[in-house]
Design an enzyme around this catalytic site. Structure first.
Site, mmCIF file in Angstrom:
data_model
loop_
_atom_site.group_PDB
_atom_site.id
_atom_site.type_symbol
_atom_site.label_atom_id
_atom_site.label_comp_id
_atom_site.label_asym_id
_atom_site.label_seq_id
_atom_site.Cartn_x
_atom_site.Cartn_y
_atom_site.Cartn_z
ATOM 1 N N ASP A 36 39.427 46.380 27.938
ATOM 2 C CA ASP A 36 39.475 45.572 29.275
ATOM 3 C C ASP A 36 38.953 45.968 30.492
ATOM 4 O O ASP A 36 38.969 47.253 30.772
ATOM 5 C CB ASP A 36 41.141 45.489 29.535
ATOM 6 N N LYS A 63 37.802 39.897 39.625
ATOM 7 C CA LYS A 63 37.673 41.193 40.581
ATOM 8 C C LYS A 63 36.260 41.258 40.822
ATOM 9 O O LYS A 63 35.912 41.565 41.863
ATOM 10 C CB LYS A 63 38.004 42.055 39.624
ATOM 11 N N TRP A 84 48.467 47.323 33.039
ATOM 12 C CA TRP A 84 47.522 46.617 32.286
ATOM 13 C C TRP A 84 47.565 46.990 30.789
ATOM 14 O O TRP A 84 47.630 46.064 30.021
ATOM 15 C CB TRP A 84 46.382 46.242 32.935
HETATM 16 C C1 LIG Z 1 43.770 41.803 36.942
HETATM 17 C C2 LIG Z 1 43.862 42.362 35.725
HETATM 18 C C3 LIG Z 1 44.263 41.855 34.585
HETATM 19 C C4 LIG Z 1 44.978 40.408 34.507
HETATM 20 O O1 LIG Z 1 44.184 39.471 34.982
HETATM 21 P P1 LIG Z 1 44.600 38.094 35.114
HETATM 22 O O2 LIG Z 1 43.421 37.205 34.795
HETATM 23 O O3 LIG Z 1 45.315 37.796 36.043
HETATM 24 O O4 LIG Z 1 45.291 37.635 33.862
HETATM 25 C C5 LIG Z 1 44.341 42.476 33.520
HETATM 26 N N1 LIG Z 1 43.654 43.625 33.392
HETATM 27 C C6 LIG Z 1 43.116 44.189 34.329
HETATM 28 C C7 LIG Z 1 42.486 45.588 34.217
HETATM 29 C C8 LIG Z 1 43.150 43.777 35.665
HETATM 30 O O5 LIG Z 1 42.632 44.452 36.613
#
Ligand SMILES: *Cc1c(COP(=O)(O)O)cnc(C)c1O
Length: 376
Positions: free
Chosen positions: A171, A195, A102
């Site tokens: 993030d 998540k 990511w």
């Molecule tokens: C799942 C995830 C993403 C991507 O998220 P989307 O909503 O599918 O674009 C980005 N960063 C992290 C840390 C993630 O776990």
């Protein structure tokens, strides 16, 4: 069919109490005779919902006054672009710490948009199994970027890098509200909801106000929808927001509050994660892949003794493939689902987000003991 223990990395399990409330209000929410799915986002029935969701984020995360709380769409992945378009505008330079998929995708997206990306540290040398120690970040960067919890690799920062005047972007998609976090240490935080907060469809953005540029100050060609200003000026209602997702998010936030807020939830998360890691660390059949000192409370990848760390689907030992798929299959039959590891790590991964109770983790460990006994 009874409910299963769902270890999915995302979309992931939601608190049962929340699902029940949603079910009860499906045909008639708050005496409106409608589901929230059917309401106008400009209605007097919906507006209090989005306002409460914002107020709850502010309360639970202790968001300082000079930060905006936004609900946008496009998932975490769209933030990779928005961060670059909105923040990479003075020197056009940004520092990224590469801790896995990511973080790498975010850096690649920024580079694609013309930002001069410097990867100041990486844990690629050991298959991203740890978080590099970068206590201080200096330079003429517009921002510094980290992925605070690495969902795929199962790693998490145990410190916040010191960046002085450089805005720190993180993030927090897979760890938001799993712990207490000092928002004031960051310029921008974002989290895809699927998540730890809600179903898929909404992304939470928390941004310091002075970092929000006018639309025409963003990088050239930035679409209106990708300017934070657009959403900040319109209470996250410039266009139709994902109303139902925001409604569920609001309920999840109240559920977190009932469970002691970020601090209370964190205590439960530590207990859950310790239970699983303790078992893994004392097992001669399984092993956790993330190094101690960098381990995620939320995502726990693990291998069996037949596994090769970092083996991909293409390059995998026959025995490993056999034993891991047997594990996943038998676990599923026992009501423990979505345990297959990400293909980049192999093996298994148990995601144990806020909504997973300790009982689910205990059920997993019981199954793991039995499986190890039968297959050693
Ligand atoms: C799942 C995830 C993403 C991507 O998220 P989307 O909503 O599918 O674009 C980005 N960063 C992290 C840390 C993630 O776990």
């Amino acid at each position: 069919m009874a409910r299963v223990w769902n270890f999915s990395a995302g979309p992931s399990c939601l608190p049962e109490d929340v699902l029940k409330e949603c079910a009860a209000e499906m045909m008639d929410c708050n005496g409106t005779g409608q589901s929230v799915m059917e309401m106008s986002h400009r209605s007097s029935a919906f507006e209090p919902i989005i306002q409460d969701a914002e107020a709850m984020v502010r309360k639970l995360m202790k968001v300082p006054e000079n930060y905006k709380v936004l609900f946008v769409q496009g998932g975490g992945s769209t933030q990779f672009a928005m961060v670059a378009e909105n923040l990479g505008i003075h020197t056009g330079k940004a520092a990224y710490i590469e801790t896995g998929v990511w973080a790498k995708k975010a850096a690649q997206e920024a580079a694609k948009l013309g930002v001069e990306v410097t990867t100041i540290a990486s844990s690629k040398d050991k298959g991203y199994s740890y978080i590099p120690k970068v206590e201080k970040i200096e330079g003429d960067y517009d921002y510094a970027y980290i992925c605070f919890n690495n969902t795929i690799m199962g790693t998490h920062y145990e410190y916040i890098p010191e960046t002085g005047n450089i805005p720190l972007v993180a993030d927090i998609s897979s760890c938001v509200l799993s712990e207490e976090l000092d928002v004031s240490k960051f310029g921008l935080l974002f989290a895809g909801a699927q998540k730890n907060l809600a179903p898929a469809g909404v992304t939470l953005v928390i941004i310091r106000e002075d970092l929000i540029p006018e639309l025409d100050a963003c990088r050239p060609g930035t679409p209106t929808m990708l300017a934070y200003k657009t959403h900040a000026d319109n209470g996250s209602m410039y266009n139709t927001p994902p109303c139902y997702t925001i409604y569920v998010l609001d309920k999840v936030l109240h559920w977190i509050e009932k469970n002691g807020g970020a601090a209370g939830i964190n205590k439960l998360n530590v207990e859950k994660a310790n239970y699983l890691y303790d078992y893994l660390d004392n097992s001669d059949f399984y092993r956790a892949t993330a190094e101690k000192g960098s381990r995620s409370l939320m995502n726990v990848p693990f291998l069996t003794k037949y596994s090769v760390a970092g083996a991909t689907d293409e390059v995998v030992l026959a025995k490993e493939k056999e034993i891991n798929s047997k594990f996943v299959k038998e676990a599923e039959a026992a009501g423990l689902v979505n345990l297959k590891g990400h293909r980049l790590v192999g093996g298994m991964r148990a995601s144990i987000y806020n909504a997973m109770p300790l009982a689910g983790v205990k059920a997993l460990v019981e199954f793991m003991k039995k499986f190890a006994e039968e297959n050693k």
